[in-house]
Enzyme design. Structure first.
Site, PDB file in Angstrom:
ATOM      1  N   CYS A 130      51.397  17.192   6.578  1.00 31.73           N
ATOM      2  CA  CYS A 130      51.062  17.736   5.252  1.00 31.73           C
ATOM      3  C   CYS A 130      50.363  19.090   5.387  1.00 31.73           C
ATOM      4  CB  CYS A 130      50.184  16.744   4.489  1.00 31.73           C
ATOM      5  SG  CYS A 130      49.697  17.323   2.860  1.00 31.73           S
ATOM      6  N   CYS A 133      47.583  19.687   2.854  1.00 35.14           N
ATOM      7  CA  CYS A 133      46.336  18.974   3.183  1.00 35.14           C
ATOM      8  C   CYS A 133      45.610  19.643   4.345  1.00 35.14           C
ATOM      9  CB  CYS A 133      46.626  17.527   3.588  1.00 35.14           C
ATOM     10  SG  CYS A 133      47.716  16.643   2.476  1.00 35.14           S
ATOM     11  N   ASP A 134      46.345  19.984   5.402  1.00 38.84           N
ATOM     12  CA  ASP A 134      45.704  20.346   6.665  1.00 38.84           C
ATOM     13  C   ASP A 134      45.870  21.812   7.085  1.00 38.84           C
ATOM     14  OD1 ASP A 134      44.922  17.705   6.891  1.00 38.84           O
ATOM     15  OD2 ASP A 134      46.669  17.119   8.059  1.00 38.84           O
TER      16      ASP A 134
HETATM   17  C1  LIG Z   1      47.152  12.212   7.242  1.00 43.62           C
HETATM   18  C2  LIG Z   1      47.111  12.523   5.751  1.00 43.62           C
HETATM   19  C3  LIG Z   1      46.190  13.438   5.285  1.00 43.62           C
HETATM   20  C4  LIG Z   1      46.135  13.731   3.913  1.00 43.62           C
HETATM   21  N1  LIG Z   1      45.192  14.621   3.474  1.00 43.62           N
HETATM   22  C5  LIG Z   1      45.087  14.873   2.160  1.00 43.62           C
HETATM   23  C6  LIG Z   1      44.092  15.762   1.676  1.00 43.62           C
HETATM   24  O1  LIG Z   1      43.299  16.337   2.441  1.00 43.62           O
HETATM   25  N2  LIG Z   1      44.032  15.964   0.329  1.00 43.62           N
HETATM   26  C7  LIG Z   1      44.909  15.368  -0.542  1.00 43.62           C
HETATM   27  O2  LIG Z   1      44.783  15.583  -1.761  1.00 43.62           O
HETATM   28  N3  LIG Z   1      45.874  14.543  -0.098  1.00 43.62           N
HETATM   29  C8  LIG Z   1      45.989  14.276   1.220  1.00 43.62           C
HETATM   30  N4  LIG Z   1      46.978  13.453   1.673  1.00 43.62           N
HETATM   31  C9  LIG Z   1      47.942  12.911   0.708  1.00 43.62           C
HETATM   32  C10 LIG Z   1      47.319  11.729  -0.055  1.00 43.62           C
HETATM   33  O3  LIG Z   1      46.756  10.837   0.864  1.00 43.62           O
HETATM   34  C11 LIG Z   1      48.390  11.045  -0.907  1.00 43.62           C
HETATM   35  O4  LIG Z   1      48.973  11.981  -1.787  1.00 43.62           O
HETATM   36  C12 LIG Z   1      47.759   9.918  -1.724  1.00 43.62           C
HETATM   37  O5  LIG Z   1      47.110   8.993  -0.890  1.00 43.62           O
HETATM   38  C13 LIG Z   1      48.813   9.182  -2.558  1.00 43.62           C
HETATM   39  O6  LIG Z   1      48.162   8.165  -3.242  1.00 43.62           O
HETATM   40  P1  LIG Z   1      48.916   6.897  -3.835  1.00 43.62           P
HETATM   41  O7  LIG Z   1      47.854   6.119  -4.519  1.00 43.62           O
HETATM   42  O8  LIG Z   1      50.099   7.324  -4.597  1.00 43.62           O
HETATM   43  O9  LIG Z   1      49.494   6.081  -2.588  1.00 43.62           O
HETATM   44  P2  LIG Z   1      48.962   5.698  -1.142  1.00 43.62           P
HETATM   45  O10 LIG Z   1      47.694   6.365  -0.796  1.00 43.62           O
HETATM   46  O11 LIG Z   1      50.142   5.895  -0.251  1.00 43.62           O
HETATM   47  O12 LIG Z   1      48.663   4.138  -1.281  1.00 43.62           O
HETATM   48  C14 LIG Z   1      49.720   3.213  -1.403  1.00 43.62           C
HETATM   49  C15 LIG Z   1      49.127   1.828  -1.527  1.00 43.62           C
HETATM   50  O13 LIG Z   1      50.163   0.906  -1.846  1.00 43.62           O
HETATM   51  C16 LIG Z   1      49.966  -0.279  -1.108  1.00 43.62           C
HETATM   52  N5  LIG Z   1      51.252  -0.987  -1.024  1.00 43.62           N
HETATM   53  C17 LIG Z   1      52.457  -0.518  -0.588  1.00 43.62           C
HETATM   54  N6  LIG Z   1      53.388  -1.497  -0.637  1.00 43.62           N
HETATM   55  C18 LIG Z   1      52.759  -2.595  -1.121  1.00 43.62           C
HETATM   56  C19 LIG Z   1      53.169  -3.944  -1.386  1.00 43.62           C
HETATM   57  N7  LIG Z   1      54.425  -4.351  -1.186  1.00 43.62           N
HETATM   58  N8  LIG Z   1      52.244  -4.828  -1.854  1.00 43.62           N
HETATM   59  C20 LIG Z   1      50.969  -4.418  -2.100  1.00 43.62           C
HETATM   60  N9  LIG Z   1      50.526  -3.164  -1.876  1.00 43.62           N
HETATM   61  C21 LIG Z   1      51.415  -2.277  -1.384  1.00 43.62           C
HETATM   62  C22 LIG Z   1      49.413   0.196   0.227  1.00 43.62           C
HETATM   63  O14 LIG Z   1      48.737  -0.849   0.903  1.00 43.62           O
HETATM   64  C23 LIG Z   1      48.469   1.308  -0.251  1.00 43.62           C
HETATM   65  O15 LIG Z   1      47.222   0.755  -0.574  1.00 43.62           O
HETATM   66  C24 LIG Z   1      47.052  13.125   3.020  1.00 43.62           C
HETATM   67  C25 LIG Z   1      48.002  12.215   3.501  1.00 43.62           C
HETATM   68  C26 LIG Z   1      48.035  11.911   4.850  1.00 43.62           C
HETATM   69  C27 LIG Z   1      49.054  10.911   5.354  1.00 43.62           C
END
Ligand SMILES: Cc1cc2nc3c(=O)[nH]c(=O)nc-3n(C[C@H](O)[C@H](O)[C@H](O)COP(=O)(O)OP(=O)(O)OC[C@H]3O[C@@H](n4cnc5c(N)ncnc54)[C@H](O)[C@@H]3O)c2cc1C
Length: 321
Positions: free
Chosen positions: A137, A140-141
């Site tokens: 990303c 992000c980084d």
């Molecule tokens: C290494 C890294 C660094 C990042 N750094 C940043 C940053 O500095 N700033 C920033 O804004 N963004 C950053 N991001 C991006 C950010 O993390 C994501 O955009 C954000 O987390 C998305 O949120 P979300 O709630 O949509 O899903 P996610 O955070 O992906 O969460 C998905 C959830 O769904 C659950 N889930 C999936 N399938 C199932 C199932 N079948 N049953 C029950 N639960 C399930 C998982 O357990 C998880 O809890 C980074 C991402 C990564 C990978």
């Protein structure tokens, strides 16, 4: 024996989208349940420094931010279930979600916030260098590599966009692509070719992420030319793998409308999916922004959409009496 839990609103996923949806829904009196999945806290628990989530002048840690979101959600009345959902039936009312632990959740409304995972090359050295220079990303980084040499791996729109974005921080960006032409849109390619900070290495695949120093950090990538087999090294301190993302939508494939890349389709300007009462938030419906703050934003929208839906259902039920 099957344990059965009934709720007005189930939130599937515990990333920023899921917890934000839960905070808004709990404050609206919906007593939501968040089903956390196998990654409680979501993607941000896999990173360390977060510098772009609003409200924090100092650098904060991803896992800490997610603990705070969970604590806030619980504080306002959210129930948390540590369970992973293995099947859903969205044709029944209430909707039925089956957990791995044998629990069946019956929900009048559902917010899907299951996120997306970046695709990686799958090299052991790549895994080892995650958090030490290997990232998926640039938004992000990228900031952490200002003034340093960086590389981007990939040839589609995301790779080209990431390379262009990184030129805001670095004067030396190398794009490494397996083929001799890019899949990215023409307008992006034109911008890429015109940018003097970007150098392209064609027909090459990464075979090793190379670390060095103490504490260990990325110092380069070993690449193999696919025509000649020759191995050479590209020096860089940051390497961004940009070969796509995989939204977590396997559960819903035949029941909800997905787009050509597998993301849940929502009605523009809302979080409404193709099934009334089912809402989608965060990375699972957003292939453009994929940030914690945008996930939280759509999580808020999903809770407000769900609250409106449940209120209209109750009004109809009362009118029918
Ligand atoms: C290494 C890294 C660094 C990042 N750094 C940043 C940053 O500095 N700033 C920033 O804004 N963004 C950053 N991001 C991006 C950010 O993390 C994501 O955009 C954000 O987390 C998305 O949120 P979300 O709630 O949509 O899903 P996610 O955070 O992906 O969460 C998905 C959830 O769904 C659950 N889930 C999936 N399938 C199932 C199932 N079948 N049953 C029950 N639960 C399930 C998982 O357990 C998880 O809890 C980074 C991402 C990564 C990978």
């Amino acid at each position: 024996m099957t344990n059965s839990v009934s709720t007005r609103l189930a939130v599937l996923g515990s990333g920023p989208a899921g917890y934000t949806a839960a905070i808004y829904a709990a404050r609206a009196g919906l007593s939501p349940i968040v089903i956390q999945g196998i990654q409680p806290g979501g993607q941000l628990t896999t990173t360390t420094d977060v510098e772009n989530y609003p409200g924090f002048r100092d650098v904060i840690q991803g896992p800490w931010l997610m603990e705070e979101m969970q604590a806030q959600a619980e504080h306002v009345g959210t129930k948390i279930a540590w369970d992973h959902i293995s099947s859903v039936d969205l044709s029944r009312r209430p909707f039925v979600l089956k957990g791995d632990g044998g629990t069946e959740y019956h929900a009048d409304a559902l917010v899907i916030a299951t996120g997306a995972q970046a695709k990686w090359l799958g090299l052991p050295s790549e895994e080892h260098m995650k958090g030490r220079g290997a990232s998926a990303c640039a938004t992000c980084d990228g900031f952490f590599y200002r003034g340093k040499k960086v590389a981007v791996i990939g040839g589609g729109n995301t790779a080209v966009e990431e390379a262009l974005y990184l030129t805001n921080h670095s004067h030396d960006v190398t794009l490494i692509h397996r083929r001799d032409s890019l899949r990215a849109e023409k307008i992006l390619q034109d911008r890429l070719f015109a940018n003097e900070k970007i150098n392209i290495v064609w027909d090459s695949e990464v075979v090793e992420f190379v670390g060095g120093g103490d504490p260990e950090a990325l110092v380069g990538l070993d690449i193999r030319n696919r025509n000649t087999g020759e191995i050479s090294r590209i020096e860089c301190e940051g390497a961004f793998v940009a070969i796509g993302h995989k939204p977590a939508t396997e559960l819903f494939g035949s029941q909800l409308e997905l787009d050509e890349d597998g993301y849940i389709k929502v009605e523009t300007g809302t979080t409404n999916t193709s099934i009334e009462g089912v809402f989608a938030a965060g990375d699972v419906m957003d292939k453009t922004y994929r940030q914690a703050v945008t996930a939280a934003g759509t999580g808020c929208m999903a809770a407000l959409d769900a609250e409106k839906y449940l209120a209209s259902m109750e009004y109809e039920a009362l009118a029918a009496e």
